[in-house]
Design an enzyme around this catalytic site. Structure first.
Site, PDB file in Angstrom:
ATOM      1  N   ALA A 112       2.191   3.952 -14.886  1.00 44.05           N
ATOM      2  CA  ALA A 112       2.925   5.022 -14.192  1.00 44.05           C
ATOM      3  C   ALA A 112       2.011   5.761 -13.240  1.00 44.05           C
ATOM      4  O   ALA A 112       1.120   6.488 -13.669  1.00 44.05           O
ATOM      5  CB  ALA A 112       3.513   5.995 -15.206  1.00 44.05           C
ATOM      6  N   PRO A 157       2.217  20.399  -3.655  1.00 48.09           N
ATOM      7  CA  PRO A 157       2.145  20.692  -2.213  1.00 48.09           C
ATOM      8  C   PRO A 157       0.734  21.084  -1.782  1.00 48.09           C
ATOM      9  O   PRO A 157       0.256  20.672  -0.722  1.00 48.09           O
ATOM     10  CB  PRO A 157       3.136  21.844  -2.027  1.00 48.09           C
ATOM     11  CG  PRO A 157       4.119  21.666  -3.133  1.00 48.09           C
ATOM     12  CD  PRO A 157       3.305  21.145  -4.296  1.00 48.09           C
ATOM     13  N   GLU A 204      -2.056  20.112  -3.221  1.00 48.38           N
ATOM     14  CA  GLU A 204      -2.873  18.889  -3.239  1.00 48.38           C
ATOM     15  C   GLU A 204      -2.645  18.076  -1.960  1.00 48.38           C
ATOM     16  O   GLU A 204      -3.569  17.558  -1.353  1.00 48.38           O
ATOM     17  CB  GLU A 204      -2.524  18.036  -4.466  1.00 48.38           C
ATOM     18  CG  GLU A 204      -3.352  16.758  -4.540  1.00 48.38           C
ATOM     19  CD  GLU A 204      -3.056  15.903  -5.768  1.00 48.38           C
ATOM     20  OE1 GLU A 204      -2.007  16.083  -6.399  1.00 48.38           O
ATOM     21  OE2 GLU A 204      -3.903  15.037  -6.076  1.00 48.38           O
ATOM     22  N   ARG A 205      -1.382  18.009  -1.534  1.00 52.67           N
ATOM     23  CA  ARG A 205      -1.071  17.196  -0.340  1.00 52.67           C
ATOM     24  C   ARG A 205      -1.607  17.844   0.920  1.00 52.67           C
ATOM     25  O   ARG A 205      -2.077  17.164   1.836  1.00 52.67           O
ATOM     26  CB  ARG A 205       0.434  16.940  -0.286  1.00 52.67           C
ATOM     27  CG  ARG A 205       0.761  15.901  -1.346  1.00 52.67           C
ATOM     28  CD  ARG A 205       2.124  15.814  -1.851  1.00 52.67           C
ATOM     29  NE  ARG A 205       2.108  14.891  -3.002  1.00 52.67           N
ATOM     30  CZ  ARG A 205       3.090  14.758  -3.871  1.00 52.67           C
ATOM     31  NH1 ARG A 205       4.182  15.467  -3.749  1.00 52.67           N
ATOM     32  NH2 ARG A 205       2.966  13.907  -4.876  1.00 52.67           N
ATOM     33  N   GLN A 234     -13.006   1.374  31.106  1.00 49.24           N
ATOM     34  CA  GLN A 234     -11.749   2.125  31.155  1.00 49.24           C
ATOM     35  C   GLN A 234     -11.026   2.076  29.804  1.00 49.24           C
ATOM     36  O   GLN A 234     -10.471   3.072  29.330  1.00 49.24           O
ATOM     37  CB  GLN A 234     -10.839   1.570  32.248  1.00 49.24           C
ATOM     38  CG  GLN A 234      -9.600   2.423  32.435  1.00 49.24           C
ATOM     39  CD  GLN A 234      -8.625   1.810  33.412  1.00 49.24           C
ATOM     40  OE1 GLN A 234      -8.171   0.679  33.232  1.00 49.24           O
ATOM     41  NE2 GLN A 234      -8.315   2.537  34.461  1.00 49.24           N
ATOM     42  N   HIS A 288     -17.019   0.211  17.741  1.00 47.14           N
ATOM     43  CA  HIS A 288     -18.397  -0.058  17.302  1.00 47.14           C
ATOM     44  C   HIS A 288     -18.709  -1.561  17.318  1.00 47.14           C
ATOM     45  O   HIS A 288     -19.863  -1.940  17.065  1.00 47.14           O
ATOM     46  CB  HIS A 288     -18.621   0.438  15.869  1.00 47.14           C
ATOM     47  CG  HIS A 288     -18.920   1.912  15.766  1.00 47.14           C
ATOM     48  ND1 HIS A 288     -17.997   2.892  16.038  1.00 47.14           N
ATOM     49  CD2 HIS A 288     -20.053   2.557  15.395  1.00 47.14           C
ATOM     50  CE1 HIS A 288     -18.545   4.076  15.833  1.00 47.14           C
ATOM     51  NE2 HIS A 288     -19.794   3.909  15.455  1.00 47.14           N
ATOM     52  N   THR A 294       1.613   8.175  -2.677  1.00 49.84           N
ATOM     53  CA  THR A 294       1.467   7.213  -1.565  1.00 49.84           C
ATOM     54  C   THR A 294       2.310   7.648  -0.354  1.00 49.84           C
ATOM     55  O   THR A 294       3.200   8.500  -0.478  1.00 49.84           O
ATOM     56  CB  THR A 294       1.939   5.803  -1.996  1.00 49.84           C
ATOM     57  OG1 THR A 294       3.345   5.880  -2.303  1.00 49.84           O
ATOM     58  CG2 THR A 294       1.172   5.295  -3.204  1.00 49.84           C
ATOM     59  N   GLU A 341       4.598   6.006   0.959  1.00 50.48           N
ATOM     60  CA  GLU A 341       6.006   5.680   0.697  1.00 50.48           C
ATOM     61  C   GLU A 341       6.668   6.809  -0.107  1.00 50.48           C
ATOM     62  O   GLU A 341       7.801   7.203   0.170  1.00 50.48           O
ATOM     63  CB  GLU A 341       6.111   4.352  -0.080  1.00 50.48           C
ATOM     64  CG  GLU A 341       5.690   3.118   0.713  1.00 50.48           C
ATOM     65  CD  GLU A 341       4.166   3.034   0.945  1.00 50.48           C
ATOM     66  OE1 GLU A 341       3.394   3.549   0.116  1.00 50.48           O
ATOM     67  OE2 GLU A 341       3.759   2.447   1.972  1.00 50.48           O
TER      68      GLU A 341
HETATM   69  C1  LIG Z   1      -9.740   6.774  -5.654  1.00 51.97           C
HETATM   70  C2  LIG Z   1      -8.546   7.221  -6.460  1.00 51.97           C
HETATM   71  C3  LIG Z   1      -8.611   8.460  -7.102  1.00 51.97           C
HETATM   72  C4  LIG Z   1      -7.538   8.887  -7.888  1.00 51.97           C
HETATM   73  N1  LIG Z   1      -7.640  10.087  -8.544  1.00 51.97           N
HETATM   74  C5  LIG Z   1      -6.662  10.457  -9.395  1.00 51.97           C
HETATM   75  C6  LIG Z   1      -6.805  11.642 -10.187  1.00 51.97           C
HETATM   76  O1  LIG Z   1      -7.804  12.363 -10.072  1.00 51.97           O
HETATM   77  N2  LIG Z   1      -5.820  11.952 -11.067  1.00 51.97           N
HETATM   78  C7  LIG Z   1      -4.700  11.190 -11.202  1.00 51.97           C
HETATM   79  O2  LIG Z   1      -3.847  11.529 -12.005  1.00 51.97           O
HETATM   80  N3  LIG Z   1      -4.528  10.065 -10.454  1.00 51.97           N
HETATM   81  C8  LIG Z   1      -5.476   9.679  -9.574  1.00 51.97           C
HETATM   82  N4  LIG Z   1      -5.334   8.523  -8.820  1.00 51.97           N
HETATM   83  C9  LIG Z   1      -4.127   7.730  -8.964  1.00 51.97           C
HETATM   84  C10 LIG Z   1      -3.196   7.810  -7.749  1.00 51.97           C
HETATM   85  O3  LIG Z   1      -2.591   9.085  -7.653  1.00 51.97           O
HETATM   86  C11 LIG Z   1      -2.165   6.677  -7.857  1.00 51.97           C
HETATM   87  O4  LIG Z   1      -2.888   5.480  -7.590  1.00 51.97           O
HETATM   88  C12 LIG Z   1      -1.025   6.826  -6.854  1.00 51.97           C
HETATM   89  O5  LIG Z   1      -0.187   7.915  -7.187  1.00 51.97           O
HETATM   90  C13 LIG Z   1      -0.157   5.548  -6.769  1.00 51.97           C
HETATM   91  O6  LIG Z   1       0.228   5.126  -8.040  1.00 51.97           O
HETATM   92  P1  LIG Z   1      -0.034   3.611  -8.495  1.00 51.97           P
HETATM   93  O7  LIG Z   1      -1.461   3.268  -8.181  1.00 51.97           O
HETATM   94  O8  LIG Z   1       0.403   3.471  -9.912  1.00 51.97           O
HETATM   95  O9  LIG Z   1       0.865   2.739  -7.553  1.00 51.97           O
HETATM   96  P2  LIG Z   1       2.358   2.282  -7.872  1.00 51.97           P
HETATM   97  O10 LIG Z   1       3.186   3.454  -8.279  1.00 51.97           O
HETATM   98  O11 LIG Z   1       2.324   1.114  -8.776  1.00 51.97           O
HETATM   99  O12 LIG Z   1       2.811   1.808  -6.424  1.00 51.97           O
HETATM  100  C14 LIG Z   1       2.595   0.490  -5.908  1.00 51.97           C
HETATM  101  C15 LIG Z   1       3.309   0.398  -4.556  1.00 51.97           C
HETATM  102  O13 LIG Z   1       4.703   0.616  -4.725  1.00 51.97           O
HETATM  103  C16 LIG Z   1       5.133   1.656  -3.861  1.00 51.97           C
HETATM  104  N5  LIG Z   1       6.204   2.421  -4.524  1.00 51.97           N
HETATM  105  C17 LIG Z   1       6.197   2.947  -5.778  1.00 51.97           C
HETATM  106  N6  LIG Z   1       7.337   3.606  -5.998  1.00 51.97           N
HETATM  107  C18 LIG Z   1       8.086   3.512  -4.860  1.00 51.97           C
HETATM  108  C19 LIG Z   1       9.365   4.007  -4.441  1.00 51.97           C
HETATM  109  N7  LIG Z   1      10.132   4.755  -5.242  1.00 51.97           N
HETATM  110  N8  LIG Z   1       9.796   3.709  -3.206  1.00 51.97           N
HETATM  111  C20 LIG Z   1       9.035   2.973  -2.356  1.00 51.97           C
HETATM  112  N9  LIG Z   1       7.802   2.477  -2.682  1.00 51.97           N
HETATM  113  C21 LIG Z   1       7.337   2.755  -3.916  1.00 51.97           C
HETATM  114  C22 LIG Z   1       3.904   2.526  -3.637  1.00 51.97           C
HETATM  115  O14 LIG Z   1       4.017   3.308  -2.471  1.00 51.97           O
HETATM  116  C23 LIG Z   1       2.814   1.469  -3.554  1.00 51.97           C
HETATM  117  O15 LIG Z   1       2.779   0.938  -2.253  1.00 51.97           O
HETATM  118  C24 LIG Z   1      -6.392   8.080  -8.010  1.00 51.97           C
HETATM  119  C25 LIG Z   1      -6.309   6.854  -7.325  1.00 51.97           C
HETATM  120  C26 LIG Z   1      -7.375   6.412  -6.565  1.00 51.97           C
HETATM  121  C27 LIG Z   1      -7.266   5.083  -5.869  1.00 51.97           C
END
Ligand SMILES: Cc1cc2nc3c(=O)[nH]c(=O)nc-3n(C[C@H](O)[C@H](O)[C@H](O)COP(=O)(O)OP(=O)(O)OC[C@H]3O[C@@H](n4cnc5c(N)ncnc54)[C@H](O)[C@@H]3O)c2cc1C
Length: 315
Positions: free
Chosen positions: A133, A174, A176-177, A213, A272, A299, A301
């Site tokens: 999740a 909000p 965080e974003r 250019q 580069h 993400t 999305e």
């Molecule tokens: C470097 C790094 C640091 C992080 N730090 C933290 C942290 O400090 N704390 C924490 O809690 N988390 C952290 N995360 C986790 C991060 O928030 C999640 O990776 C992110 O929310 C996406 O979730 P997921 O990786 O499970 O992808 P998934 O949910 O499995 O998504 C996979 C793909 O499906 C797409 N998708 C999923 N649902 C939908 C939908 N409803 N409609 C359309 N497309 C969809 C997504 O956009 C993505 O392209 C970190 C991640 C990274 C890479």
């Protein structure tokens, strides 16, 4: 590129920006390679950032913070991005937790934890993501990948109302974003500045790459993207400072700024040539730091999904 005066920033914010930039240049940038090899920053850097007032700067003075506003916080996140030290973006996660506590915890918890957060003695993390999740916060079943076997959490440590955890968790999203948008804006600016220097020095066909250019037009496009992004970011920062930033606006900020950062840095790397792919060149690090920005904190999305729920888009 000289950016013109930005109306949300006052002279004290400019001083903070200068002080922080100097700090990052002397205390952080020279150590980045070592930290990368060891896989983490030295613990002491967080204490030094605390001394500078850069850790959870919006924590109130009565809890040991500097009681700064969102505008000061914005300076910190943008500079972290601009100086290419996005690894310190961990401050953002730490700060989010401090503000969860400040806005929702009992007095006893605030008095215990917030002073430690401000000095960097305590470092906070957010564990919203689980193996199954990520995007789907409501799918969270346990507590991420942390294990709390036989751990008893006393009632006095509960933050907010029982069974209202998810609502509370979403409260600071909000912010965080917005902060990710600020790091993105800074990253685009830092990469752009590196690129301008590079193309002026690099020669091809007997002239500087900057003189083609195509290079000038490309830089003009990127400069425009950054200026547009800056105006929107400043508007979102001002809205947050007034307590008016909506989920949709914060989502637009993260979506547009992180996608802009990627477009700009990709184009900068192209200018580069082959050196852009060499880890020794700052642009390669800007590129790597940029790519993940469209993923964490929700993400691109998911940002579109949130924006599309705005009432004005109701069909
Ligand atoms: C470097 C790094 C640091 C992080 N730090 C933290 C942290 O400090 N704390 C924490 O809690 N988390 C952290 N995360 C986790 C991060 O928030 C999640 O990776 C992110 O929310 C996406 O979730 P997921 O990786 O499970 O992808 P998934 O949910 O499995 O998504 C996979 C793909 O499906 C797409 N998708 C999923 N649902 C939908 C939908 N409803 N409609 C359309 N497309 C969809 C997504 O956009 C993505 O392209 C970190 C991640 C990274 C890479």
């Amino acid at each position: 590129m000289e950016f013109k005066k930005r109306s949300i920033y006052q002279p004290e914010h400019d001083l903070l920006r200068d002080e922080l930039t100097r700090f990052l240049q002397t205390e952080v940038i020279p150590k980045l390679d070592d930290w990368e090899s060891q896989g983490h920053a030295d613990r002491g850097i967080w204490n030094k950032l605390g001394q500078l007032g850069a850790m959870s700067c919006m924590v109130e003075e009565k809890y040991g913070g500097t009681g700064s506003d969102m505008i000061a916080a914005a300076v910190i996140y943008e500079e972290i991005g601009r100086c290419g030290v996005a690894g310190l973006g961990g401050i953002g996660v730490h700060d989010i937790v401090s503000y969860y506590l400040q806005n929702n915890a009992t007095e006893a918890l605030k008095e215990k934890w917030l002073p430690l957060a401000s000095t960097g003695e305590a470092l906070f993390g957010v564990a919203m993501t689980e193996p199954a999740a990520g995007s789907d916060l409501r799918g969270v079943k346990t507590t991420a990948e942390l294990f709390f076997e036989n751990v008893r959490v006393p009632a006095s440590n509960v933050i907010g109302e029982e069974n209202r955890g998810l609502n509370l968790l979403m409260q600071e999203l909000p912010f965080e974003r917005l902060l990710i948008g600020l790091v993105a804006l800074g990253g685009a600016k830092g990469a752009y500045a590196e690129t301008v220097k590079y193309v002026q020095d690099r020669k091809a066909f007997g002239q500087s790459v900057a003189s083609f250019q195509n290079t000038r037009y490309k830089l003009a496009e990127l400069q425009t993207e950054i200026e547009v992004g800056e105006a929107f970011t400043d508007r979102c920062v001002a809205a947050h400072a007034q307590g008016e930033l909506t989920t949709e606006q914060a989502s637009m900020c993260k979506l547009w700024l992180t996608e802009m950062q990627d477009r700009v840095i990709d184009a900068c790397l192209q200018l580069h040539g082959g050196y852009g792919y060499m880890w020794e060149y700052p642009i390669a690090k800007f590129y790597a730091d940029s790519r993940v920005q469209r993923i964490y904190g929700g993400t691109s999305e998911i940002m579109k999904e949130l924006i599309s729920r705005s009432p004005s888009l109701d069909s």
